[in-house]
Design an enzyme around this catalytic site. Sequence first.
Site, short mmCIF file in Angstrom:
data_model
loop_
_atom_site.label_atom_id
_atom_site.label_comp_id
_atom_site.label_asym_id
_atom_site.label_seq_id
_atom_site.Cartn_x
_atom_site.Cartn_y
_atom_site.Cartn_z
N HIS A 16 0.82 -1.11 0.00
CA HIS A 16 0.03 -0.05 -0.01
C HIS A 16 0.74 1.26 -0.01
O HIS A 16 1.94 0.98 0.37
CB HIS A 16 -1.04 0.02 1.22
N GLY A 63 -3.26 -2.07 -7.57
CA GLY A 63 -4.12 -2.69 -6.74
C GLY A 63 -5.86 -2.32 -6.87
O GLY A 63 -6.47 -3.14 -6.92
N ASP A 68 -4.78 -6.58 -7.27
CA ASP A 68 -4.92 -7.58 -5.94
C ASP A 68 -5.73 -8.64 -6.57
O ASP A 68 -5.18 -10.02 -6.38
CB ASP A 68 -5.56 -6.91 -5.08
N ASP A 88 -1.30 -1.61 4.75
CA ASP A 88 -1.56 -0.50 5.77
C ASP A 88 -2.61 -0.87 6.82
O ASP A 88 -3.93 -0.64 6.36
CB ASP A 88 -1.59 0.88 5.08
N HIS A 95 -10.77 -0.45 -2.16
CA HIS A 95 -10.62 -1.80 -2.41
C HIS A 95 -10.76 -2.76 -1.55
O HIS A 95 -10.08 -3.87 -1.87
CB HIS A 95 -9.63 -1.89 -3.89
N ASP A 98 -11.23 -6.46 -2.35
CA ASP A 98 -10.22 -7.13 -3.07
C ASP A 98 -9.15 -7.62 -2.34
O ASP A 98 -8.74 -8.75 -2.42
CB ASP A 98 -9.72 -6.25 -4.09
N ARG A 104 -7.80 -13.94 1.66
CA ARG A 104 -8.46 -15.50 1.79
C ARG A 104 -7.87 -16.46 0.72
O ARG A 104 -7.64 -17.54 1.08
CB ARG A 104 -9.90 -15.15 1.33
#
Length: 133
Positions: A16, A63, A68, A88, A95, A98, A104
């Site tokens: 980030h 991203g 991402d 961060d 997002h 995402d 996950r």
Amino acid sequence: MDIETGHRKRIALIAHDARKDELVNWVTEHRDTLLRHELLATGTTGRLVEEALQTPVHKLLSGPLGGDLQIGALIAEGQVDVLIFFWDPLAAQPHDPDIKALLRVGVLYNIPTASNEATANLILTGLLAVMDG
């Protein structure tokens, strides 16, 4: 995930905005090790890493524009071995869904994942031990 001895790894790098300098410093510190592997990254992060290491980095979208999700899809396809994602924790991201999906899928497919320098160092040290073993 099977880590084969002596096998070149595909390492995804994401940071980030507030953590980009930290990631660039980390990749610079570990330049020699990282150059032994294939690097891919989201847009701006990829450009910064490419400049810092003076080596090509496979750059995906930024991203917030889907990068991402692209890395998540590559993880699901077995095309990523390690995820280094300096995110961060103090800033809301537009997002965020995402980001959660990426984390996950990393867990789902058992990909070693680092979200900070300490864990990234451990993963890289372990990777070296396996490759040299």
